[in-house]
Design a protein around this motif. Structure first.
Motif, PDB file in Angstrom:
ATOM      1  N   THR A 199       0.851  -1.402  -0.058  1.00  0.00           N
ATOM      2  CA  THR A 199       0.002  -0.157   0.246  1.00  0.00           C
ATOM      3  C   THR A 199       0.613   1.080   0.127  1.00  0.00           C
ATOM      4  O   THR A 199       0.821   2.259   0.934  1.00  0.00           O
TER       5      THR A 199
ATOM      6  N   LEU B 240       2.806   3.726  -3.755  1.00  0.00           N
ATOM      7  CA  LEU B 240       4.131   4.169  -4.803  1.00  0.00           C
ATOM      8  C   LEU B 240       5.025   3.675  -4.752  1.00  0.00           C
ATOM      9  O   LEU B 240       5.563   3.897  -4.403  1.00  0.00           O
TER      10      LEU B 240
ATOM     11  N   VAL C  57      -1.412   2.424  -4.474  1.00  0.00           N
ATOM     12  CA  VAL C  57      -1.039   0.553  -4.361  1.00  0.00           C
ATOM     13  C   VAL C  57       0.037  -0.038  -4.793  1.00  0.00           C
ATOM     14  O   VAL C  57      -0.061   0.546  -6.338  1.00  0.00           O
ATOM     15  N   THR C  58       1.307  -0.489  -4.349  1.00  0.00           N
ATOM     16  CA  THR C  58       1.382  -1.052  -6.031  1.00  0.00           C
ATOM     17  C   THR C  58       2.107  -2.656  -6.013  1.00  0.00           C
ATOM     18  O   THR C  58       1.692  -2.827  -4.406  1.00  0.00           O
TER      19      THR C  58
ATOM     20  N   HIS D  56       3.356  -5.827  -6.878  1.00  0.00           N
ATOM     21  CA  HIS D  56       5.584  -5.698  -7.062  1.00  0.00           C
ATOM     22  C   HIS D  56       5.363  -7.314  -6.943  1.00  0.00           C
ATOM     23  O   HIS D  56       5.351  -8.214  -6.794  1.00  0.00           O
TER      24      HIS D  56
ATOM     25  N   ASP E 233       9.923  -5.641  -0.191  1.00  0.00           N
ATOM     26  CA  ASP E 233       9.038  -4.584  -0.539  1.00  0.00           C
ATOM     27  C   ASP E 233      10.105  -4.130  -2.124  1.00  0.00           C
ATOM     28  O   ASP E 233      10.390  -2.504  -1.856  1.00  0.00           O
TER      29      ASP E 233
ATOM     30  N   ILE F 261       7.977  -4.111 -10.706  1.00  0.00           N
ATOM     31  CA  ILE F 261       6.854  -3.988 -10.236  1.00  0.00           C
ATOM     32  C   ILE F 261       5.910  -3.964 -11.318  1.00  0.00           C
ATOM     33  O   ILE F 261       6.616  -4.199 -12.579  1.00  0.00           O
TER      34      ILE F 261
ATOM     35  N   GLN G 189       0.604  -0.276 -10.577  1.00  0.00           N
ATOM     36  CA  GLN G 189       0.749   0.623  -9.303  1.00  0.00           C
ATOM     37  C   GLN G 189      -0.413   1.681 -10.078  1.00  0.00           C
ATOM     38  O   GLN G 189      -0.129   1.842 -10.837  1.00  0.00           O
ATOM     39  N   ARG G 190      -0.582   2.052  -8.952  1.00  0.00           N
ATOM     40  CA  ARG G 190      -1.504   3.705  -9.468  1.00  0.00           C
ATOM     41  C   ARG G 190      -1.764   3.869  -7.654  1.00  0.00           C
ATOM     42  O   ARG G 190      -1.874   3.509  -6.668  1.00  0.00           O
TER      43      ARG G 190
ATOM     44  N   GLN H  46      12.635  -1.596  -9.716  1.00  0.00           N
ATOM     45  CA  GLN H  46      12.805  -0.007  -8.972  1.00  0.00           C
ATOM     46  C   GLN H  46      13.668  -0.097  -8.794  1.00  0.00           C
ATOM     47  O   GLN H  46      15.007   0.335  -8.873  1.00  0.00           O
TER      48      GLN H  46
END
Length: 228
Positions: free
Chosen positions: A50, A52, A75-76, A78, A85, A89, A92-93, A135
Motif C-alpha cells: 500500500t 507507490l 497501491v503497488t 510487485h 518490497d 513492479i 501500481q496506481r 525499482q
C-alpha cells in the motif's frame, strides 16, 4: 479453505509444497519469505503493497504517509524477492485520497476496489511472463514501525507535524492518541485542528494548534515537553 500456521518463516516452503502452487499472492504478511518459498510456484510470488514503491518500503507505509501529511497514497503490486518490497513492479496506481479525518474503515472502502482491479491486471501480466519494471533504489524510503518517542507530543514541533501525529494515532484505532501535557496535566490527545476551533489553543513552533478532544492519562515513564 485450508489454514496454514507454520511456526516460522523457514517452515513456509514445507507447508506450501504439498499444494504445488502456480502462484502465491501476499498481502499484509510481515515475514520475509525464504528463497525456498519464493522458488516454489512456477509463476513466482507477488505482493500487494500500500504505497507507490519504491517510496515507503516496509511494514507501515500508510502510517508514514499520514505522518508526513501526504495528500494521497497508492497501491503497488510487485514481484517478491529476497528483500522487503524491492522486487520488480508489475502495476501500481496512485491518487487515493488521505482525508484529514481518514480512518481504517474509510480508507478500506477506497483502497479495496483498487486492489481488486490491479490484482486482476497483475495476474494477467504474470501468466504471460511479464518480468516487471525494476525499482529505482535512489528514490526509495523506508516505512518502519513508529519509534517509541512518537507516542509523546513535543509542542516545540510545528502545528502541522503534531496534527499529523494525532491523525496517525487516530488511524491506528478509535481512542488512540499520543500523550502530552496541557496546563500541567497529562492527557491523551485524540483530535486537533490547525484552524481555529472550539478547544484549547497551544502555541507550537510555527503557530497555534487547537486541541479539540482529549482524555486524562497517566504520566509516561519519562516526562515529555510541556506546552509553551
Amino acid at each position: 479453505m485450508d489454514l496454514l500456521l507454520p511456526g516460522s518463516a523457514d517452515g513456509l516452503a514445507t507447508a506450501l509444497s504439498g499444494y504445488h502452487p502456480d502462484l502465491i499472492v501476499v498481502y499484509g504478511f510481515s515475514w520475509k519469505l525464504p528463497e525456498a518459498a519464493l522458488r516454489l510456484p512456477r509463476y513466482g510470488v507477488i505482493n500487494v503493497h500500500t504505497s507507490l514503491l519504491p517510496r515507503y518500503r516496509g511494514p507501515a507505509p500508510v502510517l508514514w504517509a499520514i505522518r508526513n501529511g501526504d495528500a494521497d497514497m497508492g497501491v503497488t503490486i510487485h514481484r517478491m524477492d529476497s528483500e522487503f518490497d524491492t522486487g520488480n513492479i508489475i502495476i501500481q496506481r496512485g491518487g487515493i485520497p488521505l482525508d484529514d479525518d481518514i480512518t481504517q474503515e474509510s480508507l478500506s472502502a477506497r483502497i479495496n476496489p483498487v486492489i481488486s482491479d490491479l490484482l486482476g491486471i497483475a495476474l494477467e501480466r504474470v501468466v504471460t511472463g511479464f518480468p516487471g519494471i525494476p525499482q529505482d533504489d535512489s528514490e526509495a524510503s523506508y516505512a518502519g514501525f513508529m519509534e517509541p518517542g512518537f507516542s509523546h507530543v513535543d509542542w516545540a514541533h510545528t502545528a502541522r507535524d503534531i496534527h499529523n501525529q494525532v491523525r496517525t494515532f487516530r488511524f491506528m484505532g478509535s481512542g488512540r492518541g499520543p500523550l502530552g501535557q496541557i496546563d500541567g496535566r497529562w492527557v491523551k490527545i485524540l483530535q486537533t485542528s490547525t484552524t481555529r476551533a472550539e478547544g484549547i489553543r497551544i502555541d507550537c513552533a510555527d503557530g497555534p494548534l487547537w486541541v479539540t478532544e482529549f482524555v486524562p492519562a497517566e504520566p509516561p515513564a519519562t516526562d515529555g515537553p510541556a506546552p509553551r
